[in-house]
Design a protein around this motif. Structure first.
Motif, PDB file in Angstrom:
ATOM      1  N   LEU A 440      -2.615  -1.597   6.199  1.00  0.00           N
ATOM      2  CA  LEU A 440      -3.218  -2.305   5.072  1.00  0.00           C
ATOM      3  C   LEU A 440      -3.288  -1.339   3.895  1.00  0.00           C
ATOM      4  O   LEU A 440      -4.170  -0.472   3.840  1.00  0.00           O
ATOM      5  CB  LEU A 440      -4.620  -2.788   5.440  1.00  0.00           C
ATOM      6  N   PRO A 441      -2.335  -1.422   2.942  1.00  0.00           N
ATOM      7  CA  PRO A 441      -2.259  -0.424   1.872  1.00  0.00           C
ATOM      8  C   PRO A 441      -3.465  -0.388   0.945  1.00  0.00           C
ATOM      9  O   PRO A 441      -3.788   0.660   0.392  1.00  0.00           O
ATOM     10  CB  PRO A 441      -0.987  -0.836   1.111  1.00  0.00           C
ATOM     11  N   LYS A 442      -4.152  -1.503   0.762  1.00  0.00           N
ATOM     12  CA  LYS A 442      -5.299  -1.520  -0.153  1.00  0.00           C
ATOM     13  C   LYS A 442      -6.435  -0.624   0.340  1.00  0.00           C
ATOM     14  O   LYS A 442      -7.157  -0.029  -0.457  1.00  0.00           O
ATOM     15  CB  LYS A 442      -5.801  -2.957  -0.351  1.00  0.00           C
ATOM     16  N   THR A 443      -6.583  -0.543   1.671  1.00  0.00           N
ATOM     17  CA  THR A 443      -7.669   0.256   2.246  1.00  0.00           C
ATOM     18  C   THR A 443      -7.158   1.485   2.985  1.00  0.00           C
ATOM     19  O   THR A 443      -7.956   2.290   3.461  1.00  0.00           O
ATOM     20  CB  THR A 443      -8.493  -0.603   3.222  1.00  0.00           C
ATOM     21  N   ASN A 444      -5.827   1.603   3.083  1.00  0.00           N
ATOM     22  CA  ASN A 444      -5.203   2.717   3.809  1.00  0.00           C
ATOM     23  C   ASN A 444      -5.715   2.785   5.248  1.00  0.00           C
ATOM     24  O   ASN A 444      -6.020   3.854   5.785  1.00  0.00           O
ATOM     25  CB  ASN A 444      -5.454   4.041   3.090  1.00  0.00           C
ATOM     26  N   THR A 445      -5.824   1.602   5.880  1.00  0.00           N
ATOM     27  CA  THR A 445      -6.277   1.505   7.267  1.00  0.00           C
ATOM     28  C   THR A 445      -5.269   0.677   8.058  1.00  0.00           C
ATOM     29  O   THR A 445      -4.294   0.139   7.499  1.00  0.00           O
ATOM     30  CB  THR A 445      -7.658   0.844   7.350  1.00  0.00           C
ATOM     31  N   TYR A 446      -5.523   0.546   9.368  1.00  0.00           N
ATOM     32  CA  TYR A 446      -4.626  -0.191  10.258  1.00  0.00           C
ATOM     33  C   TYR A 446      -5.400  -1.281  10.981  1.00  0.00           C
ATOM     34  O   TYR A 446      -6.476  -1.030  11.520  1.00  0.00           O
ATOM     35  CB  TYR A 446      -3.975   0.761  11.266  1.00  0.00           C
ATOM     36  N   ASP A 447      -4.845  -2.477  10.972  1.00  0.00           N
ATOM     37  CA  ASP A 447      -5.482  -3.630  11.601  1.00  0.00           C
ATOM     38  C   ASP A 447      -4.819  -3.884  12.955  1.00  0.00           C
ATOM     39  O   ASP A 447      -3.727  -4.456  13.026  1.00  0.00           O
ATOM     40  CB  ASP A 447      -5.348  -4.856  10.693  1.00  0.00           C
TER      41      ASP A 447
END
Length: 493
Positions: A440-447
């Motif tokens: 998730l590029p907006k939060t720089n996290t992984y779902d």
């Protein structure tokens, strides 16, 4: 027509002589990443990462060499700059490299090796100007020059990643692919990809049931959003043309099949090559379109279909276009809005025939995969041998970008320069890890929940597929085995 860009080199700036024997300009030790410097010949307006500034002296052409202000470039790169008043010598240190040069002296030392300049550094209006391309490229910068606008762009490559990891960007179902997710075969849909300098990835999908049905999607690496640009050839792709035998004619683009996307970073323009599904001596066979806010036909041919998966398309200026017809051993040339005609004939080897082409310093270079050689396409219509390449593996695809050929084998991608210099870019064996979940590029996290109901696990890449090199040097690829749009992070992004 092909043209030569008479530029060479990077930059430095003002050094006013003062009473000190040695003046040192040092920074805090930080190194810039992803810097973009914009200049224009004879224009004092410049920009660094979009922030405009005014130069004391503009870049100039001197003896066919682009000269730029040293201090401005050094500051933009956060380089260490030392000026010795006594002998008018300059020392620049940046990212482990050292350049030493003197005013009006053609001899320069690069990392303790002596080289000769075509045009030495000079002082103009109390400002030190240095040859742009020579210095920039010796500092591992990328220089592009637009001959029409006289604009210069210097970009800093991102540092190579300590370990190569893979991000899952989007699933095929989220991308909007219409085929059954579990029955889709590798590469049955995605036939071409391209990447621009605005973090956009273009994906050309053709319906497996019909060559003439396609969707052009665009993925935004910053927002993670996927949008449809075009769904088939609508009326904006239609155009009128003049047939030598039958006069004014109209083509309905619905008879065309999409073949290849080409992005030109110097022109910041996306092009689409399409060919006719009908073979006739009097019908339009190949069309090059400019894909922007509005579709525009750039050039076309009349005659039997010229499609071959190894054909290339390239433009030096957005007004003149060159493309190959492997089936008939021709290279065509055409001007914007006009019919293209045979520019020259050539004889490729018939086994594993693939051609690719890029512009470099105003010259067009052609990579002939079957001959494992690079040629220069000269204005006279000759292919001049430049250098061999040595890749001991079947070449599946070639991606052209930023004056470089990216050559894809089964498990390895090579970086090939127009000089023939070839080095491994990365291979499947170099991948250290696959990041879990959907990035998730907006939060720089992984779902991780994005794959919870898929019914099977996602593993490592089994082979290479259709790909593009993004503006950061990373490989974006549609992995048909796992039905994922993936990014291989060769460089820090």
């Amino acid at each position: 027509m092909l043209y030569r860009v008479c530029v060479i080199f990077v930059a430095f700036t003002a050094m006013l002589l003062n009473c000190y024997t040695l003046t040192s300009y040092a920074n805090d030790g930080k190194r810039s990443v992803g810097v973009k410097i914009q200049l224009t010949i004879n224009d004092v307006t410049a920009a660094v990462n979009g922030q405009k500034t005014t130069l004391s002296t503009p870049p100039v052409l001197l003896n066919n060499t682009t000269m730029v202000p040293l201090r401005f470039i050094a500051d933009a790169l956060k380089a260490d700059l030392t000026w010795n008043t006594e002998d008018q010598s300059i020392t620049l240190k940046y990212a482990g490299h050292s350049i030493q040069l003197s005013i009006d002296n053609r001899i320069v030392r690069i990392d303790n090796q002596s080289k000769a300049l075509e045009q030495p550094a000079v002082i103009m209006n109390n400002t030190t100007l240095v040859p742009l391309r020579f210095i920039a490229e010796n500092l591992n910068q990328t220089v592009t020059f637009n001959d029409e606008t006289k604009s210069i762009i210097i970009t800093t490559p991102h540092p190579r990643a300590a370990e190569i990891r893979v991000d899952n960007l989007m699933t095929a179902s989220n991308m909007g692919f219409t085929n059954n997710f579990f029955l889709e075969r590798p590469n049955v849909n995605v036939i071409s990809m391209a990447s621009d300098q605005h973090n956009l990835i273009y994906i050309l999908e053709r319906n497996a049931a019909s060559e003439m049905s396609f969707i052009l999607r665009v993925y935004n690496e910053v927002t993670g959003e996927m949008k449809v640009m075009y769904s088939g050839f609508d009326q904006s792709f239609n155009f009128d043309y003049r047939d030598p035998k039958f006069g004014e004619q109209h083509i309905n683009a619905s008879i065309l099949s999409p073949r290849k996307l080409v992005y030109d970073s110097k022109l910041d323009m996306l092009y689409l090559m399409a060919t006719s599904s009908f073979s006739s001596d009097t019908s339009v066979s190949t069309v090059i379109y400019e894909i922007a806010s509005n579709v525009r036909m750039m050039t076309y041919t009349i005659g039997k279909t010229t499609y071959h998966p190894g054909n290339f398309m390239v433009t030096p200026d957005g007004q003149h276009f060159y493309f190959s017809d492997i089936l008939h051993d021709h290279i065509y040339a055409g001007e914007s809005g006009q019919q293209a005609n045979v520019f020259m004939s050539f004889t490729p080897d018939k086994e594993n025939v693939k051609l690719a082409a890029i512009m470099n310093d105003g010259k067009m270079f052609v990579l002939d995969v079957s001959k494992q050689s690079i040629f220069e396409l000269e204005e006279s219509g000759n292919l001049r041998f430049v250098a061999p390449i040595d890749i001991k593996e079947e070449i599946l695809r070639v991606y052209e970008d930023n004056e470089t050929f990216y050559v894809e084998g089964q498990r390895q991608i090579w970086e090939v320069k127009t000089t023939g210099e070839t080095q491994p870019y990365f291979g499947l064996k170099d991948i250290a890890a696959y990041n879990t979940g959907l990035y998730l590029p907006k939060t720089n996290t992984y779902d991780a929940s994005a794959f919870a109901n898929m019914g099977f696990s996602f593993g490592g890449m089994l082979s290479f597929n259709v790909f593009a090199i993004n503006q950061h040097g990373n490989v974006v690829m549609y992995d048909g085995s796992y039905h994922l749009l993936r990014r291989i992070n060769v460089y820090n992004q």
